[in-house]
Design a protein around this motif. Sequence first.
Motif, PDB file in Angstrom:
ATOM      1  N   ALA A  79       0.878  -1.186   0.000  1.00 54.61           N
ATOM      2  CA  ALA A  79       0.000   0.000   0.000  1.00 54.61           C
ATOM      3  C   ALA A  79       0.910   1.229   0.000  1.00 54.61           C
ATOM      4  O   ALA A  79       1.286   1.732  -1.052  1.00 54.61           O
ATOM      5  CB  ALA A  79      -0.918  -0.044   1.201  1.00 54.61           C
ATOM      6  N   GLY A  80       1.321   1.697   1.193  1.00 59.12           N
ATOM      7  CA  GLY A  80       2.227   2.859   1.263  1.00 59.12           C
ATOM      8  C   GLY A  80       3.694   2.479   1.192  1.00 59.12           C
ATOM      9  O   GLY A  80       4.565   3.352   1.122  1.00 59.12           O
ATOM     10  N   GLY A  81       4.000   1.183   1.252  1.00 57.10           N
ATOM     11  CA  GLY A  81       5.386   0.726   1.128  1.00 57.10           C
ATOM     12  C   GLY A  81       6.261   1.027   2.332  1.00 57.10           C
ATOM     13  O   GLY A  81       7.488   1.060   2.238  1.00 57.10           O
ATOM     14  N   HIS A  82       5.667   1.218   3.525  1.00 59.01           N
ATOM     15  CA  HIS A  82       6.455   1.570   4.714  1.00 59.01           C
ATOM     16  C   HIS A  82       6.705   0.379   5.643  1.00 59.01           C
ATOM     17  O   HIS A  82       7.047   0.569   6.810  1.00 59.01           O
ATOM     18  CB  HIS A  82       5.768   2.699   5.489  1.00 59.01           C
ATOM     19  CG  HIS A  82       6.034   4.058   4.909  1.00 59.01           C
ATOM     20  ND1 HIS A  82       6.022   4.297   3.560  1.00 59.01           N
ATOM     21  CD2 HIS A  82       6.330   5.248   5.487  1.00 59.01           C
ATOM     22  CE1 HIS A  82       6.291   5.586   3.339  1.00 59.01           C
ATOM     23  NE2 HIS A  82       6.492   6.177   4.495  1.00 59.01           N
ATOM     24  N   SER A  83       6.509  -0.829   5.154  1.00 55.48           N
ATOM     25  CA  SER A  83       6.797  -1.997   5.996  1.00 55.48           C
ATOM     26  C   SER A  83       8.253  -1.952   6.458  1.00 55.48           C
ATOM     27  O   SER A  83       9.161  -1.892   5.628  1.00 55.48           O
ATOM     28  CB  SER A  83       6.554  -3.277   5.189  1.00 55.48           C
ATOM     29  OG  SER A  83       7.100  -4.383   5.868  1.00 55.48           O
ATOM     30  N   SER A  88       6.536  -5.688   1.904  1.00 58.74           N
ATOM     31  CA  SER A  88       5.846  -5.244   0.689  1.00 58.74           C
ATOM     32  C   SER A  88       6.736  -5.288  -0.546  1.00 58.74           C
ATOM     33  O   SER A  88       6.469  -4.630  -1.548  1.00 58.74           O
ATOM     34  CB  SER A  88       5.259  -3.852   0.909  1.00 58.74           C
ATOM     35  OG  SER A  88       6.202  -3.005   1.502  1.00 58.74           O
ATOM     36  N   LEU A 139       2.231   9.372  12.232  1.00 57.00           N
ATOM     37  CA  LEU A 139       3.049  10.534  12.594  1.00 57.00           C
ATOM     38  C   LEU A 139       3.828  11.046  11.392  1.00 57.00           C
ATOM     39  O   LEU A 139       4.350  12.156  11.417  1.00 57.00           O
ATOM     40  CB  LEU A 139       4.046  10.170  13.709  1.00 57.00           C
ATOM     41  CG  LEU A 139       3.464   9.687  15.034  1.00 57.00           C
ATOM     42  CD1 LEU A 139       4.579   9.419  16.029  1.00 57.00           C
ATOM     43  CD2 LEU A 139       2.501  10.710  15.613  1.00 57.00           C
ATOM     44  N   GLY A 144       1.387   4.467   4.557  1.00 54.25           N
ATOM     45  CA  GLY A 144       0.164   3.956   3.940  1.00 54.25           C
ATOM     46  C   GLY A 144      -0.938   3.758   4.966  1.00 54.25           C
ATOM     47  O   GLY A 144      -0.702   3.268   6.071  1.00 54.25           O
ATOM     48  N   GLY A 147      -1.610  -0.611   5.538  1.00 53.10           N
ATOM     49  CA  GLY A 147      -0.729  -1.382   6.418  1.00 53.10           C
ATOM     50  C   GLY A 147      -0.811  -0.862   7.840  1.00 53.10           C
ATOM     51  O   GLY A 147      -0.869  -1.637   8.810  1.00 53.10           O
ATOM     52  N   VAL A 154      -1.275   3.986  15.758  1.00 56.14           N
ATOM     53  CA  VAL A 154      -1.016   4.881  16.893  1.00 56.14           C
ATOM     54  C   VAL A 154      -0.584   6.228  16.326  1.00 56.14           C
ATOM     55  O   VAL A 154       0.335   6.282  15.509  1.00 56.14           O
ATOM     56  CB  VAL A 154       0.137   4.291  17.755  1.00 56.14           C
ATOM     57  CG1 VAL A 154       0.581   5.278  18.819  1.00 56.14           C
ATOM     58  CG2 VAL A 154      -0.290   2.973  18.375  1.00 56.14           C
ATOM     59  N   VAL A 203      -7.098  -6.058   1.190  1.00 58.53           N
ATOM     60  CA  VAL A 203      -8.158  -5.102   1.512  1.00 58.53           C
ATOM     61  C   VAL A 203      -8.153  -4.031   0.426  1.00 58.53           C
ATOM     62  O   VAL A 203      -7.105  -3.429   0.141  1.00 58.53           O
ATOM     63  CB  VAL A 203      -7.918  -4.468   2.899  1.00 58.53           C
ATOM     64  CG1 VAL A 203      -9.021  -3.470   3.225  1.00 58.53           C
ATOM     65  CG2 VAL A 203      -7.831  -5.545   3.972  1.00 58.53           C
ATOM     66  N   TYR A 418       4.484  -4.508  19.419  1.00 57.07           N
ATOM     67  CA  TYR A 418       3.407  -3.932  18.582  1.00 57.07           C
ATOM     68  C   TYR A 418       3.733  -4.285  17.140  1.00 57.07           C
ATOM     69  O   TYR A 418       4.816  -3.960  16.652  1.00 57.07           O
ATOM     70  CB  TYR A 418       3.351  -2.430  18.836  1.00 57.07           C
ATOM     71  CG  TYR A 418       2.490  -1.627  17.873  1.00 57.07           C
ATOM     72  CD1 TYR A 418       1.292  -2.132  17.358  1.00 57.07           C
ATOM     73  CD2 TYR A 418       2.861  -0.344  17.498  1.00 57.07           C
ATOM     74  CE1 TYR A 418       0.510  -1.375  16.482  1.00 57.07           C
ATOM     75  CE2 TYR A 418       2.081   0.427  16.637  1.00 57.07           C
ATOM     76  CZ  TYR A 418       0.911  -0.105  16.128  1.00 57.07           C
ATOM     77  OH  TYR A 418       0.147   0.634  15.260  1.00 57.07           O
TER      78      TYR A 418
HETATM   79  C1  FAD Z   1       8.284   6.532   8.647  1.00 57.74           C
HETATM   80  C2  FAD Z   1       7.325   5.621   9.359  1.00 57.74           C
HETATM   81  C3  FAD Z   1       6.470   6.149  10.316  1.00 57.74           C
HETATM   82  C4  FAD Z   1       5.566   5.319  10.975  1.00 57.74           C
HETATM   83  N1  FAD Z   1       4.755   5.866  11.927  1.00 57.74           N
HETATM   84  C5  FAD Z   1       3.848   5.086  12.545  1.00 57.74           C
HETATM   85  C6  FAD Z   1       2.952   5.641  13.506  1.00 57.74           C
HETATM   86  O1  FAD Z   1       2.958   6.835  13.760  1.00 57.74           O
HETATM   87  N2  FAD Z   1       2.076   4.814  14.114  1.00 57.74           N
HETATM   88  C7  FAD Z   1       1.990   3.478  13.807  1.00 57.74           C
HETATM   89  O2  FAD Z   1       1.137   2.801  14.378  1.00 57.74           O
HETATM   90  N3  FAD Z   1       2.826   2.924  12.898  1.00 57.74           N
HETATM   91  C8  FAD Z   1       3.746   3.701  12.276  1.00 57.74           C
HETATM   92  N4  FAD Z   1       4.603   3.152  11.371  1.00 57.74           N
HETATM   93  C9  FAD Z   1       4.542   1.712  11.099  1.00 57.74           C
HETATM   94  C10 FAD Z   1       3.524   1.464   9.987  1.00 57.74           C
HETATM   95  O3  FAD Z   1       2.234   1.500  10.537  1.00 57.74           O
HETATM   96  C11 FAD Z   1       3.762   0.086   9.341  1.00 57.74           C
HETATM   97  O4  FAD Z   1       5.051   0.036   8.813  1.00 57.74           O
HETATM   98  C12 FAD Z   1       2.710  -0.178   8.263  1.00 57.74           C
HETATM   99  O5  FAD Z   1       2.773  -1.530   7.882  1.00 57.74           O
HETATM  100  C13 FAD Z   1       2.941   0.683   7.043  1.00 57.74           C
HETATM  101  O6  FAD Z   1       1.861   0.582   6.173  1.00 57.74           O
HETATM  102  P1  FAD Z   1       2.076   0.776   4.609  1.00 57.74           P
HETATM  103  O7  FAD Z   1       0.779   0.569   3.961  1.00 57.74           O
HETATM  104  O8  FAD Z   1       2.814   2.045   4.345  1.00 57.74           O
HETATM  105  O9  FAD Z   1       3.087  -0.390   4.334  1.00 57.74           O
HETATM  106  P2  FAD Z   1       3.254  -1.484   3.199  1.00 57.74           P
HETATM  107  O10 FAD Z   1       4.703  -1.780   3.209  1.00 57.74           O
HETATM  108  O11 FAD Z   1       2.644  -1.084   1.925  1.00 57.74           O
HETATM  109  O12 FAD Z   1       2.448  -2.688   3.775  1.00 57.74           O
HETATM  110  C14 FAD Z   1       2.887  -3.351   4.936  1.00 57.74           C
HETATM  111  C15 FAD Z   1       2.161  -4.657   5.046  1.00 57.74           C
HETATM  112  O13 FAD Z   1       0.800  -4.407   5.353  1.00 57.74           O
HETATM  113  C16 FAD Z   1      -0.014  -5.340   4.669  1.00 57.74           C
HETATM  114  N5  FAD Z   1      -0.889  -4.605   3.775  1.00 57.74           N
HETATM  115  C17 FAD Z   1      -0.721  -3.365   3.282  1.00 57.74           C
HETATM  116  N6  FAD Z   1      -1.770  -3.022   2.538  1.00 57.74           N
HETATM  117  C18 FAD Z   1      -2.613  -4.059   2.546  1.00 57.74           C
HETATM  118  C19 FAD Z   1      -3.882  -4.291   1.986  1.00 57.74           C
HETATM  119  N7  FAD Z   1      -4.491  -3.379   1.257  1.00 57.74           N
HETATM  120  N8  FAD Z   1      -4.472  -5.473   2.211  1.00 57.74           N
HETATM  121  C20 FAD Z   1      -3.880  -6.414   2.955  1.00 57.74           C
HETATM  122  N9  FAD Z   1      -2.677  -6.244   3.527  1.00 57.74           N
HETATM  123  C21 FAD Z   1      -2.056  -5.075   3.338  1.00 57.74           C
HETATM  124  C22 FAD Z   1       0.897  -6.273   3.935  1.00 57.74           C
HETATM  125  O14 FAD Z   1       1.160  -7.392   4.735  1.00 57.74           O
HETATM  126  C23 FAD Z   1       2.142  -5.459   3.766  1.00 57.74           C
HETATM  127  O15 FAD Z   1       3.305  -6.246   3.675  1.00 57.74           O
HETATM  128  C24 FAD Z   1       5.516   3.947  10.683  1.00 57.74           C
HETATM  129  C25 FAD Z   1       6.388   3.416   9.721  1.00 57.74           C
HETATM  130  C26 FAD Z   1       7.278   4.240   9.069  1.00 57.74           C
HETATM  131  C27 FAD Z   1       8.225   3.670   8.064  1.00 57.74           C
END
Ligand code: FAD
Length: 467
Positions: A79-83, A88, A139, A144, A147, A154, A203, A418
Motif C-alpha cells: 500500500a504505502g510501502g512503509h513496511s 511489501s 506521525l 500507507g 498497512g 497509533v 483489503v 506492537y
Molecule cells: C516513517 C514511518 C512512520 C511510521 N509511523 C507510525 C505511527 O505513527 N504509528 C503506527 O502505528 N505505525 C507507524 N509506522 C509503522 C507502519 O504503521 C507500518 O510500517 C505499516 O505496515 C505501514 O503501512 P504501509 O501501507 O505504508 O506499508 P506497506 O509496506 O505497503 O504494507 C505493509 C504490510 O501491510 C499489509 N498490507 C498493506 N496493505 C494491505 C492491503 N491493502 N491489504 C492487505 N494487507 C495489506 C501487507 O502485509 C504489507 O506487507 C511507521 C512506519 C514508518 C516507516
Amino acid sequence: MTTEPTTRQVGDATLADFSAGLRGRVVRPSDPDFDQARSIWNGAHDRRPAAVVRCAGVSDVMNTIGLARSEGLALAVRAGGHSIPGFSTCDDGIVLDLSLMRGIRVDPQQRRATIQTGCVWSDVDVETQQFNLAVTGGLVSSTGVAGFTLGGGVGWLTRQCGLTVDNLAGAEVITADGEWVTTRDDPNLLWGLQGGGGNFGVVTSLDLVLHDVGPTVFAGMVFYRADAAEDILGAYQDQCRSAPDGLTTLLKLTSAPVAPFVPEAARGTPVVVIGGCWAGDPAAAEGVTRPFRSLSPPIADTYAARGYVEWQQALDAQFPRGLHCYFRSAFLAALDDRAIRTLVKAHAELPNTLTEIIVHQLGGAAGRVDPAATAFAVRDQDYIVNVIARTAGSAGFDDVKKWSRDLISTLAPAAPTYVNFTGEGSAEDVRTAYPPSTYQRLVELKNRYDPDNVFRLNQNIPPVRTV
Ligand SMILES: Cc1cc2nc3c(=O)[nH]c(=O)nc-3n(C[C@H](O)[C@H](O)[C@H](O)COP(=O)(O)OP(=O)(O)OC[C@H]3O[C@@H](n4cnc5c(N)ncnc54)[C@H](O)[C@@H]3O)c2cc1C
C-alpha cells in the motif's frame, strides 16, 4: 540501485495475456522505471521481484492474486510501502502495488470516509480536514493507510479518538481465491482486520469513522537537556496520569535536529523531547500542555496553534526514504525506576544521531476498548516504547539492530511487541504481539480465509492444517 535480471521470470506470453486484461500496468525488470517501482521506504530491503503490478482497481487485484497463484510465485502486497521488515517487496515474486488506488469519499453527515487502500495519510488528512474531520493517522504522512490501520494505528489522536482500528467500521477484501467479501457479512473478519494485519486477503477499501478535529490543533515539541532525562521521565509519567484524553504525547530520547528553532550549540547533541497534540478546546490548550512544557528549563519549545494537516506533516522531513531502518518495540505498563534507568543509560549510548527511542503515551479512548473487541488486544498498557534504529546505508546497520534488540530485551524481556513497530515480524514476535486467546482466534480466521497461506509476506499467522 542497479537492476540485475531476476533469477525467476514470468513468461512473456503469460505476462502479455495478463497485461491485456489489466487496467493498471505491469512493471518488469526490463522497464526503465523498474528500480523505482521495486523500491520501498526502508532502504535495507533491496529486492528484485519478477514483476510489480500497479493495480488500478478491484478487478486488477483479483487477477494479480490469480497470476501469483497460477505461477506459483510469492505475493507481496504493497500500500504505502512503509513496511519496516520489508514485507511489501520480495525477490522473484509478484508485488501487488495498490498505489494507483487513491480514491477517498468523505461523508460529512455520516462522519465516515471510504478509502481505497493505495492512500497515504496525507491524502486522508487533506480530504477529511475539508470538513474539519479526522481520524487517528500516522506521525509521518507518507505512511500507507492500509498497512498502518491493519496493524493498529497509533498517532497524535490516539487518546482522543482511539487507535485507527477502533475507528474501522468496515472493509472490502479480496480473498486468496480471488473472491470479493465485505465485513458486513462477517463481523469476525472485521475483528481480525482490526490488528491482525494483511493475513486474510487484500483489503481494497476501508471505512473509517471520523471525528471533529481542527482546523487547528495546539501542537509542538519541547526540547530539554539530556542530563535532566531521569527526572523528566519520572515527571512525564506523573503528567501522563492526569492528562485529558484530548492530549496525546510522546517522549523522545534523541539528538537535537539541525533546525532553526534549536540553538546552534545544542544541534546534534542528546536531548529529551516531549511532543504533543491537543485536539480539544483551543481555550484550554495552554493550560493542558504547559505541565509537559515546564518539566525542566527548555532548550526550545515549538508548541503553537497550527493547522492539523500541517502538524501531520511536521515530522516528514526527518523520515526520508532510503535509509536503513529497523524498529523494535515493547508495551510497558509503567515507567518504573528500572525502566527509567535503562532508558536513560541507552540514551547516553545512542549509536548514532539517526537512532532514537520513542515512548508513545497510550490510554484515553484507546485504553477503554474491551481487549476482546479487536485483534489489537493489548489495552492495559500505558506506553509503547519503540526503538527506531537507522543508518545511512548498510555500514553499521547490523550493529544498531543488535543494539535495539538488546535494549528492548533489557527493558522488557517478556513484554508484547506492537506488530507495526517490529523490524522482523518473526514467528516469535507475532506470537508475543497477541494474547493466546486472540492468537487462537486469528488462526481460526486464517484457516477460514487463507488455508494455503497465500498471504504470508506479513506478520504471519500461519494456518493450522487439521488433516
Ligand atoms: C516513517 C514511518 C512512520 C511510521 N509511523 C507510525 C505511527 O505513527 N504509528 C503506527 O502505528 N505505525 C507507524 N509506522 C509503522 C507502519 O504503521 C507500518 O510500517 C505499516 O505496515 C505501514 O503501512 P504501509 O501501507 O505504508 O506499508 P506497506 O509496506 O505497503 O504494507 C505493509 C504490510 O501491510 C499489509 N498490507 C498493506 N496493505 C494491505 C492491503 N491493502 N491489504 C492487505 N494487507 C495489506 C501487507 O502485509 C504489507 O506487507 C511507521 C512506519 C514508518 C516507516
